[in-house]
Design a protein around this motif. Structure first.
Motif, PDB file in Angstrom:
ATOM      1  N   LEU A  28       0.801  -1.225   0.000  1.00 29.68           N
ATOM      2  CA  LEU A  28       0.000   0.000   0.000  1.00 29.68           C
ATOM      3  C   LEU A  28       0.831   1.270   0.000  1.00 29.68           C
ATOM      4  N   ARG A  29       2.130   1.142   0.032  1.00 27.64           N
ATOM      5  CA  ARG A  29       2.983   2.319   0.247  1.00 27.64           C
ATOM      6  C   ARG A  29       2.799   3.403  -0.818  1.00 27.64           C
ATOM      7  N   GLU A  30       2.484   3.021  -2.035  1.00 29.45           N
ATOM      8  CA  GLU A  30       2.351   4.002  -3.123  1.00 29.45           C
ATOM      9  C   GLU A  30       1.080   4.844  -3.009  1.00 29.45           C
ATOM     10  N   PHE A  31       0.157   4.444  -2.131  1.00 32.36           N
ATOM     11  CA  PHE A  31      -1.154   5.081  -2.106  1.00 32.36           C
ATOM     12  C   PHE A  31      -1.310   6.165  -1.043  1.00 32.36           C
ATOM     13  N   TYR A  32      -0.251   6.475  -0.310  1.00 33.85           N
ATOM     14  CA  TYR A  32      -0.321   7.570   0.653  1.00 33.85           C
ATOM     15  C   TYR A  32       1.039   8.234   0.769  1.00 33.85           C
ATOM     16  N   GLN A  33       1.057   9.416   1.390  1.00 28.32           N
ATOM     17  CA  GLN A  33       2.280  10.207   1.481  1.00 28.32           C
ATOM     18  C   GLN A  33       3.070   9.872   2.746  1.00 28.32           C
ATOM     19  N   HIS A  34       2.464  10.113   3.906  1.00 27.69           N
ATOM     20  CA  HIS A  34       3.143   9.855   5.181  1.00 27.69           C
ATOM     21  C   HIS A  34       2.219   9.060   6.098  1.00 27.69           C
ATOM     22  N   GLU A  47       5.537  20.418   3.914  1.00 23.75           N
ATOM     23  CA  GLU A  47       4.951  20.298   2.582  1.00 23.75           C
ATOM     24  C   GLU A  47       3.698  21.164   2.436  1.00 23.75           C
ATOM     25  N   LYS A  48       2.862  21.181   3.463  1.00 20.01           N
ATOM     26  CA  LYS A  48       1.641  21.980   3.391  1.00 20.01           C
ATOM     27  C   LYS A  48       1.973  23.476   3.392  1.00 20.01           C
ATOM     28  N   GLU A  49       2.961  23.854   4.153  1.00 19.07           N
ATOM     29  CA  GLU A  49       3.377  25.258   4.227  1.00 19.07           C
ATOM     30  C   GLU A  49       3.767  25.777   2.843  1.00 19.07           C
ATOM     31  N   GLN A  50       4.440  24.954   2.068  1.00 18.70           N
ATOM     32  CA  GLN A  50       4.904  25.377   0.740  1.00 18.70           C
ATOM     33  C   GLN A  50       3.786  25.355  -0.296  1.00 18.70           C
ATOM     34  N   ASN A  51       2.736  24.597  -0.011  1.00 20.99           N
ATOM     35  CA  ASN A  51       1.728  24.334  -1.027  1.00 20.99           C
ATOM     36  C   ASN A  51       0.429  25.114  -0.846  1.00 20.99           C
ATOM     37  N   TYR A  52       0.117  25.513   0.389  1.00 20.45           N
ATOM     38  CA  TYR A  52      -1.192  26.112   0.687  1.00 20.45           C
ATOM     39  C   TYR A  52      -1.249  27.576   0.288  1.00 20.45           C
ATOM     40  N   ASP A  53      -2.377  27.984  -0.290  1.00 25.56           N
ATOM     41  CA  ASP A  53      -2.621  29.380  -0.668  1.00 25.56           C
ATOM     42  C   ASP A  53      -3.073  30.145   0.589  1.00 25.56           C
ATOM     43  N   LEU A 359      -6.911   8.240  -3.974  1.00 26.27           N
ATOM     44  CA  LEU A 359      -6.840   9.611  -4.485  1.00 26.27           C
ATOM     45  C   LEU A 359      -5.453  10.239  -4.590  1.00 26.27           C
ATOM     46  N   LYS A 360      -4.429   9.583  -4.097  1.00 24.68           N
ATOM     47  CA  LYS A 360      -3.121  10.264  -4.054  1.00 24.68           C
ATOM     48  C   LYS A 360      -2.651  10.704  -5.438  1.00 24.68           C
ATOM     49  N   SER A 361      -2.837   9.851  -6.438  1.00 23.06           N
ATOM     50  CA  SER A 361      -2.394  10.230  -7.787  1.00 23.06           C
ATOM     51  C   SER A 361      -3.155  11.452  -8.303  1.00 23.06           C
ATOM     52  N   TYR A 362      -4.418  11.582  -7.904  1.00 28.15           N
ATOM     53  CA  TYR A 362      -5.215  12.753  -8.286  1.00 28.15           C
ATOM     54  C   TYR A 362      -4.655  14.006  -7.621  1.00 28.15           C
ATOM     55  N   LYS A 367      -1.350  18.897  -7.943  1.00 24.08           N
ATOM     56  CA  LYS A 367      -0.304  19.554  -7.148  1.00 24.08           C
ATOM     57  C   LYS A 367      -0.848  20.114  -5.818  1.00 24.08           C
ATOM     58  N   ILE A 368      -1.678  19.314  -5.168  1.00 21.97           N
ATOM     59  CA  ILE A 368      -2.205  19.628  -3.846  1.00 21.97           C
ATOM     60  C   ILE A 368      -1.637  18.608  -2.858  1.00 21.97           C
ATOM     61  N   THR A 369      -1.180  19.078  -1.711  1.00 18.04           N
ATOM     62  CA  THR A 369      -0.565  18.193  -0.721  1.00 18.04           C
ATOM     63  C   THR A 369      -1.565  17.169  -0.207  1.00 18.04           C
ATOM     64  N   PHE A 370      -1.179  15.899  -0.284  1.00 21.77           N
ATOM     65  CA  PHE A 370      -2.023  14.816   0.210  1.00 21.77           C
ATOM     66  C   PHE A 370      -1.873  14.728   1.726  1.00 21.77           C
ATOM     67  N   PRO A 371      -2.985  14.711   2.466  1.00 23.47           N
ATOM     68  CA  PRO A 371      -2.886  14.730   3.937  1.00 23.47           C
ATOM     69  C   PRO A 371      -2.491  13.373   4.510  1.00 23.47           C
ATOM     70  N   ILE A 372      -2.033  13.394   5.729  1.00 23.57           N
ATOM     71  CA  ILE A 372      -1.868  12.157   6.483  1.00 23.57           C
ATOM     72  C   ILE A 372      -3.256  11.583   6.760  1.00 23.57           C
ATOM     73  N   LEU A 373      -3.389  10.286   6.620  1.00 19.34           N
ATOM     74  CA  LEU A 373      -4.672   9.614   6.852  1.00 19.34           C
ATOM     75  C   LEU A 373      -4.603   8.844   8.163  1.00 19.34           C
ATOM     76  N   LEU A 374      -5.550   9.090   9.045  1.00 18.54           N
ATOM     77  CA  LEU A 374      -5.552   8.465  10.362  1.00 18.54           C
ATOM     78  C   LEU A 374      -6.899   7.800  10.618  1.00 18.54           C
ATOM     79  N   LEU A 375      -6.860   6.520  10.982  1.00 20.06           N
ATOM     80  CA  LEU A 375      -8.087   5.820  11.351  1.00 20.06           C
ATOM     81  C   LEU A 375      -8.591   6.367  12.681  1.00 20.06           C
ATOM     82  N   ARG A 376      -9.855   6.756  12.731  1.00 21.90           N
ATOM     83  CA  ARG A 376     -10.426   7.281  13.969  1.00 21.90           C
ATOM     84  C   ARG A 376     -10.352   6.237  15.068  1.00 21.90           C
TER      85      ARG A 376
END
Length: 538
Positions: A28-34, A47-53, A359-362, A367-376
Motif C-alpha cells: 500500500l505504500r504508493e497510495f499515501y504520502q506519510h 509540505e503543506k506550508e509550501q503548497n497552501y494558498d 486519491l493520491k495520484s489525483y 499539485k495539492i498536498t495529500f494529507p496524512i490519513l488516520l483511522l479514527r
C-alpha cells in the motif's frame, strides 16, 4: 476508568485494506504520502506550508464567523478562529454526515480523535498551532442515510415533508416535522438531569433552527465547543471560488477519472475491495431544489435528467458567477477540503480511508498536498457490572468479539464435562482410509471412487454426531448459554459494533458530560488498537 484494548485484526470488523494500512504493508505504500506518527507531521507541515494558498485564510475565517453568528461561541473556539488567520496554524479535520441527533456513537469518536490529535501536535510542535475541524457534509443528498438514530434498541425516524429530501443538499433541508421526533425522544429518554439536558439540546437544535446544517452545528458545538472544535459548512461561494481551477480541470480534462483509474486498477489487482469507482465527471450541479450529476456530451455540458445544458463558454461563466453551484462528489470532496484548509491530517473510519487511498495520484496531478490519513478511534463502552459478568463467564476480550455461534460453541466445549471435539477421531478415520486407498490402487483403481464416497460418508456422520452432541449439551447448559448470548447482545446490538448502532444519548443520559471527558482522557488517536472502556455507575 479501567480500560483495555485489542488489536483491530482481533475484532474481525475491519477490512484487509485497513489492517494492511495500519501494518504499513509495502503493497500500500504508493497510495499515501506519510504514515501517521508525531515525527512524520514535521514533514507534512513543511509540505503543506509550501503548497497552501495563504490568501484563503481570510475568507475561511469570515465564513466561520458568519456561520457562528447566532451561536454563543466558546472562548477556545473564538481563539481558534483568530489562530486560523496566522500562517503557522494548521487544521486537523474529520468529516461526517448531518445524521439526526449525531447518528451512530462513532460521531463522538471521530471528533474526540480530532481534538486529541490537535493537542498532541501542539505538545510536540509548540511553535505551531493546530485547530480541530469538523467538516459538515452539508452537500450530501442521501437523506435516507441520515434521517434516523437508534436509542434503547428503537429506531427514531424523521419523515421530512420537505420535497427536496433525497433530491437536494441535506444541509438546507427544513427541520419541520422534527417536533414529532422530539416528543418520542423525550418520552424514551426519561427524566433526570442528564436526560433533561439532552432534551434541551434536541429541542433547541431542531425546533429553534430552520435548517438541518444550523441544527447540527448547534449540537456539535454544545458537545465540543469547550474543546475548541471549529465546525465548517464549506458550501459557500467565498470558499467555492477558490476551487474553481480544479472544477475547470474536472469539467474539461476529466482529471480525477484519468488519474484515479490506474490506482483503482492496481488496488483491485492487489486484492482490495474498491470503495468508490470514479465517474468521468465527478461533479454535481447544486440548486436550492436538487443536486444532480453534470455530464458531458458532444462538447456540451448537461445536468442529468434536467433540461439544462451549457456550452463550454457558458459553463465557464456559470462557474465564475456561481461557484457554489458546483458540488464535488465523494471523489472530489477530499481535494476541495485540502484546497481551502491548511490541513495536515484527515481522520475517518475504515470506509472513508479506503476511498482516500484511491486519491493520491489525483492530488499529485493537481499539485495539492495529500494529507496524512488516520483511522479514527474505536471503542466499546461497558459498565463495571457487564465486565464482571464477562469475567464470571470466563470470556476473554477477544472472545467477546467472536460471532455469537462461535463464542457459544467455544464456551460450551470449554465448560462441558464431555469432550465434544471429534478432531482426533476424524484424523484417525482419514489415516485408516489412506490405507484403503493404497489397497484399492494395488487391486482395482476403479474402486477409488467407492472408497472416497465411503470416507466422505463416515466423516459426515462424525460431523453430524458432533453437532448433535453439541446441541444437546447447549440444552443442558441452557442458562449458561443464555447469559453468554444476553451479554454479547447488550454489547453488540444487532450483532454489530456498538459504535455503529447506538446513539450517544443512551450513554450521555447515564454519564453526562463525563462521557465526553472520559473519551477525551482515554482515546489516543495515535494508538492503533480498539479500546474497551469500562464505566462505573455515576
Amino acid at each position: 476508568m479501567p480500560t483495555d484494548c485489542i488489536s483491530y485484526s482481533e475484532t474481525n470488523y475491519f477490512s484487509n485494506l485497513i489492517l494492511d494500512y495500519l501494518s504499513q504493508k509495502s503493497e500500500l505504500r504508493e497510495f499515501y504520502q506519510h504514515f501517521p506518527s508525531l515525527e512524520n507531521f514535521e514533514l507534512q507541515i513543511s509540505e503543506k506550508e509550501q503548497n497552501y494558498d495563504q490568501s484563503i485564510r481570510k475568507d475561511l475565517v469570515n465564513v466561520l464567523e458568519e456561520q457562528y453568528s447566532n451561536i454563543e461561541v466558546s472562548d477556545l473556539t473564538k481563539q481558534n478562529f483568530e489562530l486560523l488567520r496566522s500562517e503557522n496554524t494548521y487544521t486537523i479535520t474529520t468529516g461526517h454526515q448531518l445524521n439526526l441527533f449525531t447518528g451512530p456513537l462513532y460521531f463522538l469518536y471521530k471528533i474526540v480523535s480530532t481534538i486529541n490529535l490537535a493537542g498532541r501536535l501542539k505538545d510536540k510542535y509548540p511553535n505551531k498551532n493546530f485547530v480541530p475541524v469538523y467538516w459538515m457534509a452539508t452537500e450530501d443528498h442521501d437523506f435516507a442515510e441520515i434521517n434516523y438514530f437508534n436509542l434503547h434498541g428503537k429506531k427514531f425516524n424523521w419523515n421530512s415533508n420537505d420535497k427536496r429530501a433525497g433530491e437536494g443538499a441535506v444541509g438546507t433541508l427544513s427541520t419541520e416535522g422534527l417536533d414529532e421526533v422530539y416528543k418520542l425522544f423525550a418520552a424514551e429518554i426519561g427524566g433526570g438531569e442528564n436526560a433533561d439536558y439532552l432534551k434541551e439540546i434536541f429541542k433547541k437544535a431542531y425546533l429553534e433552527h430552520d435548517k438541518l446544517s444550523d441544527a447540527t452545528r448547534f449540537i456539535a458545538d454544545k458537545l465540543f465547543g469547550k474543546y475548541g472544535l471549529v465546525i465548517l459548512d464549506a458550501q459557500h461561494p467565498s470558499l467555492k471560488k477558490h476551487f474553481s481551477d480544479q472544477v475547470k480541470n474536472e469539467l474539461f480534462e476529466k482529471v480525477s477519472h484519468k488519474s484515479t483509474s490506474g490506482t483503482v486498477e492496481r488496488l483491485n489487482e492487489k486484492g482490495y475491495n474498491i470503495q468508490v469507482n470514479p465517474r468521468e465527471i465527478n461533479l454535481f450541479y447544486l440548486t436550492d431544489d436538487y443536486r444532480e450529476r453534470i455530464i458531458e456530451k458532444d462538447g456540451n455540458f448537461y445536468v442529468h435528467e434536467k433540461e439544462i445544458f451549457w456550452t463550454k463558454d457558458e459553463i465557464l461563466k456559470e462557474l465564475k458567477d456561481h461557484p457554489e453551484r458546483f458540488s464535488p462528489n465523494v471523489m472530489l470532496r477530499p481535494l476541495y477540503q485540502e484546497v481551502i484548509l491548511p490541513n495536515l491530517c484527515y481522520i475517518g473510519g475504515g470506509g472513508e480511508l479506503a476511498y482516500w487511498l484511491e486519491l493520491k495520484s489525483y492530488f499529485d496531478t493537481e499539485k495539492i498536498t495529500f494529507p496524512i490519513l488516520l483511522l479514527r478511534n474505536s471503542a466499546l463502552i461497558q459498565t463495571e457490572k457487564q465486565n464482571k459478568k464477562r469475567e464470571k463467564l470466563d470470556i476473554s476480550i477477544p472472545e467477546l468479539f467472536l460471532k455469537q455461534h462461535e463464542l457459544i460453541n467455544r464456551k460450551v466445549r470449554k465448560i462441558s464435562n464431555i469432550d465434544i471435539d471429534f478432531s482426533p477421531q476424524k484424523e484417525h478415520l482419514v489415516a485408516q482410509f489412506q490405507g484403503m486407498y493404497e489397497l484399492a490402487e494395488q487391486t482395482d483403481p476403479t474402486f477409488l471412487g467407492a472408497v472416497k464416497a465411503q470416507e466422505v460418508k463416515q466423516l459426515k456422520g462424525l460431523e453430524n454426531l458432533e453437532k448433535r452432541l453439541l446441541k444437546a449439551q447447549k440444552r443442558k447448559l441452557k442458562d449458561e448459554v443464555e447469559r453468554i448470548a444476553n451479554l454479547q447482545n447488550e454489547l453488540f446490538p444487532n450483532k454489530s459494533l456498538q459504535e455503529r448502532q447506538d446513539n450517544f444519548s443512551e450513554y450521555y443520559a447515564e454519564y453526562g458530560q463525563g462521557l465526553i471527558e472520559k473519551l477525551i482522557q482515554n482515546l489516543d488517536p495515535l494508538e492503533s488498537n480498539f479500546k474497551i472502556l469500562t464505566f462505573g455507575q455515576e
